[in-house]
Design an enzyme around this catalytic site. Structure first.
Site, PDB file in Angstrom:
ATOM      1  N   HIS A  28       0.860  -1.185   0.000  1.00  0.00           N
ATOM      2  CA  HIS A  28       0.000   0.000   0.000  1.00  0.00           C
ATOM      3  C   HIS A  28       0.897   1.237   0.000  1.00  0.00           C
ATOM      4  O   HIS A  28       1.307   1.701   1.060  1.00  0.00           O
ATOM      5  CB  HIS A  28      -0.867   0.051   1.260  1.00  0.00           C
ATOM      6  CG  HIS A  28      -1.922  -0.990   1.358  1.00  0.00           C
ATOM      7  ND1 HIS A  28      -2.439  -1.405   2.570  1.00  0.00           N
ATOM      8  CD2 HIS A  28      -2.563  -1.702   0.415  1.00  0.00           C
ATOM      9  CE1 HIS A  28      -3.363  -2.322   2.353  1.00  0.00           C
ATOM     10  NE2 HIS A  28      -3.453  -2.535   1.062  1.00  0.00           N
ATOM     11  N   THR A  82       5.782   3.141   2.933  1.00  0.00           N
ATOM     12  CA  THR A  82       4.785   2.134   3.302  1.00  0.00           C
ATOM     13  C   THR A  82       5.275   1.320   4.481  1.00  0.00           C
ATOM     14  O   THR A  82       6.489   1.183   4.696  1.00  0.00           O
ATOM     15  CB  THR A  82       4.450   1.183   2.132  1.00  0.00           C
ATOM     16  OG1 THR A  82       3.310   0.409   2.481  1.00  0.00           O
ATOM     17  CG2 THR A  82       5.603   0.238   1.813  1.00  0.00           C
ATOM     18  N   ILE A  83       4.316   0.826   5.247  1.00  0.00           N
ATOM     19  CA  ILE A  83       4.634  -0.182   6.270  1.00  0.00           C
ATOM     20  C   ILE A  83       3.799  -1.434   5.978  1.00  0.00           C
ATOM     21  O   ILE A  83       3.891  -2.428   6.669  1.00  0.00           O
ATOM     22  CB  ILE A  83       4.404   0.374   7.700  1.00  0.00           C
ATOM     23  CG1 ILE A  83       4.997  -0.554   8.756  1.00  0.00           C
ATOM     24  CG2 ILE A  83       2.947   0.674   7.961  1.00  0.00           C
ATOM     25  CD1 ILE A  83       4.984  -0.001  10.158  1.00  0.00           C
ATOM     26  N   HIS A  84       2.978  -1.366   4.925  1.00  0.00           N
ATOM     27  CA  HIS A  84       2.106  -2.486   4.570  1.00  0.00           C
ATOM     28  C   HIS A  84       2.677  -3.218   3.365  1.00  0.00           C
ATOM     29  O   HIS A  84       2.526  -2.778   2.232  1.00  0.00           O
ATOM     30  CB  HIS A  84       0.700  -1.983   4.220  1.00  0.00           C
ATOM     31  CG  HIS A  84       0.009  -1.253   5.320  1.00  0.00           C
ATOM     32  ND1 HIS A  84      -1.127  -0.511   5.127  1.00  0.00           N
ATOM     33  CD2 HIS A  84       0.283  -1.166   6.640  1.00  0.00           C
ATOM     34  CE1 HIS A  84      -1.515   0.014   6.268  1.00  0.00           C
ATOM     35  NE2 HIS A  84      -0.667  -0.358   7.208  1.00  0.00           N
ATOM     36  N   LEU A  85       3.331  -4.342   3.614  1.00  0.00           N
ATOM     37  CA  LEU A  85       3.890  -5.154   2.524  1.00  0.00           C
ATOM     38  C   LEU A  85       3.351  -6.571   2.647  1.00  0.00           C
ATOM     39  O   LEU A  85       3.241  -7.090   3.764  1.00  0.00           O
ATOM     40  CB  LEU A  85       5.417  -5.184   2.614  1.00  0.00           C
ATOM     41  CG  LEU A  85       6.120  -3.837   2.600  1.00  0.00           C
ATOM     42  CD1 LEU A  85       6.794  -3.600   3.924  1.00  0.00           C
ATOM     43  CD2 LEU A  85       7.135  -3.763   1.489  1.00  0.00           C
TER      44      LEU A  85
END
Lengths: 130, 481
Positions: B262, B416-419
């Site tokens: 994201h 991002t921190i959403h992977l």
């Protein structure tokens, strides 16, 4: 002391001058703790460079050394031994370079340097209010 | 350097939301479990949230990890016991039902969908005190809510993994991260934790993995080789480290080829009146009108963060920052359409991550920031600091057109921190290196149970989904065993 730390320490005076020029231009130099904040920011920034992935850390150190040496070709002395005014000029030159990696290099010091400097400032202010 | 050998039936590598859930449920079911974590075992209060200390202690590479592409994306991974749950915003969502249905169909996942996952979400909500703040919304959220209301857009106060104190304002209470919840439960049930231990690779014998080898580093920097002999291993080190570890172990088929994320861009906004109070932590209001492809919300807005987002954007920054409590940072997050890759760089053994941020993604980010700007001007914003490097400060809604008309590649900060999705699960063998339950194909006893196996972008903060899928897979494993 690790090899990476030793190598990074070689460019500490250049890191300090870079921080000083990017921070001073935007934020001035008249804060009573400015010098201390610059020293602390330099310490944190060199630690951050050491902590980067190896494939970024080594090029960053190399690029910092090249930036310092570039000063010799421009003003006859390395970047870290120039006056603040001259340093700001050299930073501007790389910041507006058509070469993306040179712009990225300054961008890193501007962003991280400002962030870390304000962390120091915030800590001092909090300390005063405690 | 000698080798310390440790024997266990089940090895869990990683202690984030996937790993801690896996270790806890296995241990509570009576299994012999060892959990290994590369980072330190720290308390949730070892450093203030979003501080430099926290970045040094708990972020991998201090948070300076880039995914390469035309626009570089800085991604953040936790590297401590509890993983990302120790450093993220602790926001909880269930994904939209249609997202889960689409995953089931597209990746042919057995026994998967909103109905199947509901009991697991309910368990998480109960066990991790998922709740909204009793004191109501903070100032930054109220402003965003006011703007959204004027635009006629739906908003949503996101619940958090948080045990709030009764009547507390701000972030009183305790974040229910893994180090506060699943890890202590796992240890109480007999799980053995080895922190500060980096697993270098799995040792394979025929079609089975038999051991994991790595290095333990103590607080004084003394390094000891360790070897864990096991019957089965659960790899739960996240969407970047899991494929990297598997590549180092020469398990490569279908691994690390489909990374998704994201991407997120931000704007700093000046309201000329108090708009911000960092003691409230991350503001939890989101505009959900454009979900799942576009989410708009508020970011942590301390003085250093505001200074960071103003860098290179504003003249007279110093004067503006003197009134930083009138400012806030807001974000637009998208479900990126790109598919990235994760590879291990030989010799230095670090991941190399590529992710293409397509022009259509940049256009959607631009659209998001434009909409955010419109809502915030409606809520009384005086200045929106242009997120495009070198762009002028925007003082009216008309000025936002510059953002809407397109963000050039490489000219905006994207993080991002959403992977996720680097090893997607499902029965479609062309796309999925692990089966519908997280078991790796072609190797008998290796399971993946973290964000890597989510087959695609959830479009919401993913920790709840990662934990629910991990529970589902464990329930299946325990039922089959």
């Amino acid at each position: 002391m690790s090899l990476r730390k030793r190598v990074t320490q070689q460019v500490t005076p250049v890191v300090k001058s870079l921080i000083q020029s990017v921070v001073s231009e935007e934020l001035g130099t008249d804060h009573p703790d400015h010098a201390q904040h610059i020293d602390d920011t330099t310490t944190v920034m060199t630690e951050r460079i050491e902590m980067m992935p190896t494939f970024l850390s080594m090029p960053m150190v190399l690029m910092t050394a090249v930036f310092d040496a570039y000063g010799v070709t421009r003003k006859g002395k390395p970047f870290h031994r120039q006056t603040l005014e001259q340093q700001i000029q050299q930073v501007h030159q790389w910041k507006h370079s058509p070469i993306g990696s040179l712009r990225d290099f300054i961008d890193f010091y501007e962003k991280m340097g400002t962030f870390v400097y304000y962390c120091q400032l915030e800590n001092t202010e909090l300390g005063r209010h405690e | 350097m000698g080798v310390e050998t440790i024997r266990c039936d089940n090895l869990v590598i990683g202690s984030g939301p996937g790993g801690a859930t896996t270790a806890c449920l296995l241990a509570e079911a009576g299994y012999d479990v060892v959990m290994v974590e590369e980072g330190k075992n720290l308390t949730i209060k070892s450093a203030p949230s979003y501080s430099l200390e926290e970045m040094s202690q708990k972020y991998r590479n201090s948070g300076l990890t880039p995914a390469f592409g035309k626009t570089r994306i800085t991604y953040i991974e936790g590297r401590c016991v509890g993983g990302a749950s120790e450093i993220n915003a602790a926001l909880y969502h269930r994904p939209l039902p249609q997202t889960l249905k689409e995953w089931q169909l597209r990746y042919q996942i057995d026994d998967f969908g909103p109905d199947t996952l509901t009991p697991f979400f309910e368990d998480i909500e109960k066990e991790l005190s998922v709740s909204t703040r009793p004191g109501g919304l903070g100032p930054a959220s109220k402003i965003l809510g006011k703007g959204a209301k004027k635009m006629g857009w739906k908003t949503h106060e996101v619940k958090r993994f948080w045990k709030f104190e009764k009547g507390s304002k701000g972030t009183g209470g305790v974040r229910q991260s893994m180090s506060e919840t699943m890890v202590p439960r796992a240890l109480a049930a007999g799980c053995r934790l080895h922190a500060q231990t980096r697993i270098k690779k799995l040792i394979l014998k025929g079609s089975k993995a038999v051991a994991a080898v790595g290095i333990h580093t103590d607080d004084h920097g003394k390094r000891t080789r360790v070897r864990f002999d096991f019957d089965r291993v659960f790899v739960c080190t996240g969407a970047v480290q899991t494929p990297t570890l598997l590549h180092r172990s020469r398990i490569t088929e279908g691994i690390g080829n489909s990374l998704r994320m994201h991407p997120m861009a931000r704007i700093a906004v000046n309201f000329d009146r108090p708009a911000n109070n960092p003691s409230w932590g991350v503001p939890s209001l989101q505009i959900e009108e454009f979900k799942p492809h576009l989410t708009l919300g508020c970011s942590h807005s301390s003085l250093p963060h505001i200074a960071l987002w103003l860098t290179g954007q504003a003249q007279g920054k110093r004067e503006k920052l003197a009134e930083w409590s009138n400012m806030g940072v807001y974000y637009a997050a998208i479900t990126g359409s790109g598919i990235g890759s994760v590879r291990n760089i030989p010799v230095i053994d670090e991941p190399f991550v590529r992710f293409p941020l397509h022009n259509q993604d940049l256009a959607l980010l631009g659209e998001g920031l434009y909409k955010l700007g419109l809502a915030l001007f409606e809520a009384g914003a005086k200045e929106v600091f242009n997120p495009i490097e070198g762009g002028p400060t925007i003082t009216s809604p008309d000025g936002l057109d510059a953002i809407r008309l397109g963000i050039p590649q490489g000219r905006v900060n994207v993080t991002t921190i959403h992977l996720f999705s680097s090893c997607p699960m499902g029965e479609d063998e062309r796309q999925c290196p692990v089966d519908s339950w997280g078991k790796l194909r072609h190797v008998e006893n290796v399971y993946i149970n973290d964000a890597s196996i989510l087959p695609n972008t959830p479009g919401v903060n993913p920790q709840g989904t990662v934990m629910a899928v991990a529970r589902r897979n464990l329930a299946h494993f325990l039922a089959e065993a």
